[in-house]
Design a protein around this motif. Sequence first.
Motif, PDB file in Angstrom:
ATOM      1  N   UNK A   1       9.396 -52.833  54.225  1.00  0.00           N
ATOM      2  CA  UNK A   1      10.206 -53.153  53.047  1.00  0.00           C
ATOM      3  C   UNK A   1      11.594 -53.669  53.420  1.00  0.00           C
ATOM      4  N   UNK A   2      12.107 -53.212  54.521  1.00  0.00           N
ATOM      5  CA  UNK A   2      13.472 -53.618  54.904  1.00  0.00           C
ATOM      6  C   UNK A   2      13.488 -54.884  55.767  1.00  0.00           C
TER       7      UNK A   2
ATOM      8  N   UNK B   1      29.671 -50.967  52.082  1.00  0.00           N
ATOM      9  CA  UNK B   1      29.070 -51.579  53.274  1.00  0.00           C
ATOM     10  C   UNK B   1      27.632 -51.998  52.958  1.00  0.00           C
ATOM     11  N   UNK B   2      27.153 -53.096  53.556  1.00  0.00           N
ATOM     12  CA  UNK B   2      25.833 -53.645  53.172  1.00  0.00           C
ATOM     13  C   UNK B   2      24.699 -52.673  53.478  1.00  0.00           C
ATOM     14  N   UNK B   3      23.778 -52.573  52.521  1.00  0.00           N
ATOM     15  CA  UNK B   3      22.541 -51.812  52.753  1.00  0.00           C
ATOM     16  C   UNK B   3      21.389 -52.784  52.675  1.00  0.00           C
ATOM     17  N   UNK B   4      20.508 -52.738  53.635  1.00  0.00           N
ATOM     18  CA  UNK B   4      19.400 -53.702  53.690  1.00  0.00           C
ATOM     19  C   UNK B   4      18.615 -53.703  52.384  1.00  0.00           C
ATOM     20  N   UNK B   5      18.397 -52.532  51.821  1.00  0.00           N
ATOM     21  CA  UNK B   5      17.492 -52.444  50.658  1.00  0.00           C
ATOM     22  C   UNK B   5      18.063 -53.178  49.443  1.00  0.00           C
ATOM     23  N   UNK B   6      19.361 -53.418  49.430  1.00  0.00           N
ATOM     24  CA  UNK B   6      19.991 -53.992  48.224  1.00  0.00           C
ATOM     25  C   UNK B   6      19.915 -55.513  48.188  1.00  0.00           C
ATOM     26  N   UNK B   7      19.411 -56.123  49.271  1.00  0.00           N
ATOM     27  CA  UNK B   7      19.499 -57.577  49.325  1.00  0.00           C
ATOM     28  C   UNK B   7      18.119 -58.233  49.317  1.00  0.00           C
TER      29      UNK B   7
ATOM     30  N   UNK C   1      -0.448 -56.425  53.407  1.00  0.00           N
ATOM     31  CA  UNK C   1      -0.351 -55.895  52.024  1.00  0.00           C
ATOM     32  C   UNK C   1       1.025 -55.248  51.781  1.00  0.00           C
ATOM     33  N   UNK C   2       1.559 -54.610  52.791  1.00  0.00           N
ATOM     34  CA  UNK C   2       2.880 -53.975  52.623  1.00  0.00           C
ATOM     35  C   UNK C   2       3.963 -55.038  52.445  1.00  0.00           C
TER      36      UNK C   2
ATOM     37  N   UNK D   1       8.031 -48.947  48.778  1.00  0.00           N
ATOM     38  CA  UNK D   1       8.007 -47.827  49.726  1.00  0.00           C
ATOM     39  C   UNK D   1       6.792 -46.936  49.474  1.00  0.00           C
ATOM     40  N   UNK D   2       6.462 -46.769  48.212  1.00  0.00           N
ATOM     41  CA  UNK D   2       5.292 -45.938  47.876  1.00  0.00           C
ATOM     42  C   UNK D   2       4.005 -46.617  48.355  1.00  0.00           C
ATOM     43  N   UNK D   3       3.941 -47.918  48.179  1.00  0.00           N
ATOM     44  CA  UNK D   3       2.756 -48.663  48.656  1.00  0.00           C
ATOM     45  C   UNK D   3       2.649 -48.517  50.172  1.00  0.00           C
ATOM     46  N   UNK D   4       3.790 -48.655  50.843  1.00  0.00           N
ATOM     47  CA  UNK D   4       3.777 -48.528  52.308  1.00  0.00           C
ATOM     48  C   UNK D   4       3.294 -47.139  52.722  1.00  0.00           C
TER      49      UNK D   4
END
Length: 690
Positions: free
Chosen positions: A141-142, A199-205, A241-242, A255-258
């Motif tokens: 996801x990230x 500060x940047x978070x990977x999940x937000x972009x 698929x992820x 994240x749930x799928x993963x």
Amino acid sequence: MVALTTMVDYNVEQGVAVLTLNNPPVNALSQGVRQGLKEGVEKALADDSASAILIYCEGRTFIAGADISEFSSKPMGPDFHAVLSTMDASAKPIVAAIHGTALGGGLETALCCNYRVAVPSAKFGLPEVNLGLLPGAGGTQRLPRVVGVEKTLAMVTTGVPIGAAEAFELGLVDQLVEGDLRTEALAFAVAKGAQGGSHPRVRDNDAKLQSAKENPEIFAATRKMLARKTRGFLAPEYNIRCIEAAVNQPFDEGMKTEAKLFGELMTGPQSQAQQYFFFSERQAAKVPGLDKATEELPITKVGVIGGGLMGGGISMNFANAGIPVTIVETNQPALDRGLGTIRKNYENTARKGRLTAEAVEQRCGLVTGTLDMADLADCDLIIEAVFENMAVKKEIFTRLDGIAKPGAILASNTSALDLNEIASVTSRPESVIGLHFFSPANVMKLLEVVRGEKTSDAVIKTGMALAKRIKKVAILVGVCPGFVGNRILFARQFEAARLALEGAPYEQVDKVLFDFGFPMGAFQMGDLAGLDLGWDKDNSNPMDVKDRLCDLGRYGQKTGAGFYDYDDKRMATPSAITTDMFAEVAGSLGVERGEISDEEILDRCILPMINEGAKILEEGIAVRASDIDVCYVYGYGWPVYRGGPMHYANSMGLDKVLEKLRHYQTVSGDDFWAPSALLVSLVEKGERFK
Ligand code: T1G
């Protein structure tokens, strides 16, 4: 400095909480590391003297992944997700200082930092697919949010890492460090701590997911491209698929799928087999009873007798490792052909962009040729790779014994002949060893290191170390016809031929083995190797279909026909000539014919391999069961997601294996099926192959 756990220290320097990890050999995310990371971040968040957090690893590498050795035991807290959630929610900037290989959970940890600083030699990868898994802690996801979907698909489906420069280009690395990593990463963290604000978070972009949202056919294209190479494997498809979920679902849903798909793989037989294989491959390099003090002999110059297909391929391995190699041939045209083929091979590799032009020159420069065996007098190792005939090999070893310098190692590439007999013609049997390469020798990873009765420990140790240096996976084997790999293969090929005599179309036998996961079946393999290998045309056996085909000049792929007919693209078509031959020979032998089920065909091809493996273990020809599996996966294309013949037997249940062997022994009345004594005793004790 506070030791949070035995593996993680905490120390505030210049206003930065430095978490120092130290869990040799690869800083895997063992329980002590996970606990130390979680406690360290929590401590830093509560520590007013710390405005930022730095994660730094001692030793050879940044975190190289979850601790695979923990997978088979009851999970101990804290859960890796809990560690990463703590980091992801951090109000203070977290910086990862990366050297070595940030792999799997290691890269996932780095992706939960706000920033990543790395040395130019660092590598970044998600190789979980090689374990039959997928990145199970947010990597799927990230990573696409940082490097994009296309690059992520390539990384997770092949497991191949990228270098720091590419990572920097892609935005995975925020700063490349030329000087001391810890010093410069600390300065980077100090600056970030002083910067304040968010500060940047990977999940937000999600910006880098956009192009795949607009052209989802990238997933179908990836599946199509991988189909042949990943046939039978689950993990590549699950990884795809992820990544699709990362594109089509909100982060938390993705994240749930993963997690769901990770759980399915983790509990499935394929990942069990591939985790087993990960350790088996590394175990194979360990030779029990070899005194640690045994010196490894220096190999600085190698000689190869024979510049044909094998000799040329063998020589390339040494040139690839930067070791000068001299090829001896009997005449100039043969020598020129051999050297020319080597150059052509390198140029082909360069054409595919996998080698630079200067590397081609450098490697060709390391390969010299001569017609005079005396030129090998200063070699540390001389490998004979000539015609598979005992008299020829003895003659060569007799001559080599008189030419080679004292202490030089004399090796034979024989695939089945008695190494002890070869050694017996020399004055230095302690320096004679077998180095059985598999064709094409510059490609196949497996190397059987054959230990003669008198081979010294120093020569054994040198042979095993040399294998690693030329990027081979070696198993140490004893002397018997066919050693480990071919001896097991002979058993399968023998029974495959019998199946065809008893009425199973030979193409059906091949399909059953292909569907099991082999790259090709028994008869196609025969055509590839050459049916004339070992064929004695003056004593051709009319009751052997292989010999009959050779009588007709049908040697296999190289003559355009063998068991099968081949078109100019080497596509195989079953031949009525062969089908009729099996019927004729069966008639002459009075063999009853009929239909045979795929299930019986699979049993009758695989069980003899397992039984032969058990006999090999019983006789001490192989060091351990897992070496036989390493041999079969790397040398014969046994699908790694089934672990190898011995792992497969364990997963079948040895009692079931024994029961089936006894069944076929009864119905055939042939002692070919007599179960190995080791197998019988393991079943009696309720044990498995170790
Ligand atoms: N766990 C446990 N032991 C490991 C290990 C690991 N991840 N990696 C290496 N070792 C041991 C190895 O068995 C050997 O032990 C020693 O370290 C040296 O290894 C949640 C689920 C890092 C490139 O797949 O690729 O994270 O034999 O001989 O050639 O999403 O090791 O000395 O006793 O290979 O220099 C993902 C696997 C895990 C990386 C170094 N990570 N390792 O190569 O040394 S799953 C990986 C490697 C995961 C998360 C998922 C290589 C290496 P011994 P080595 P090397």
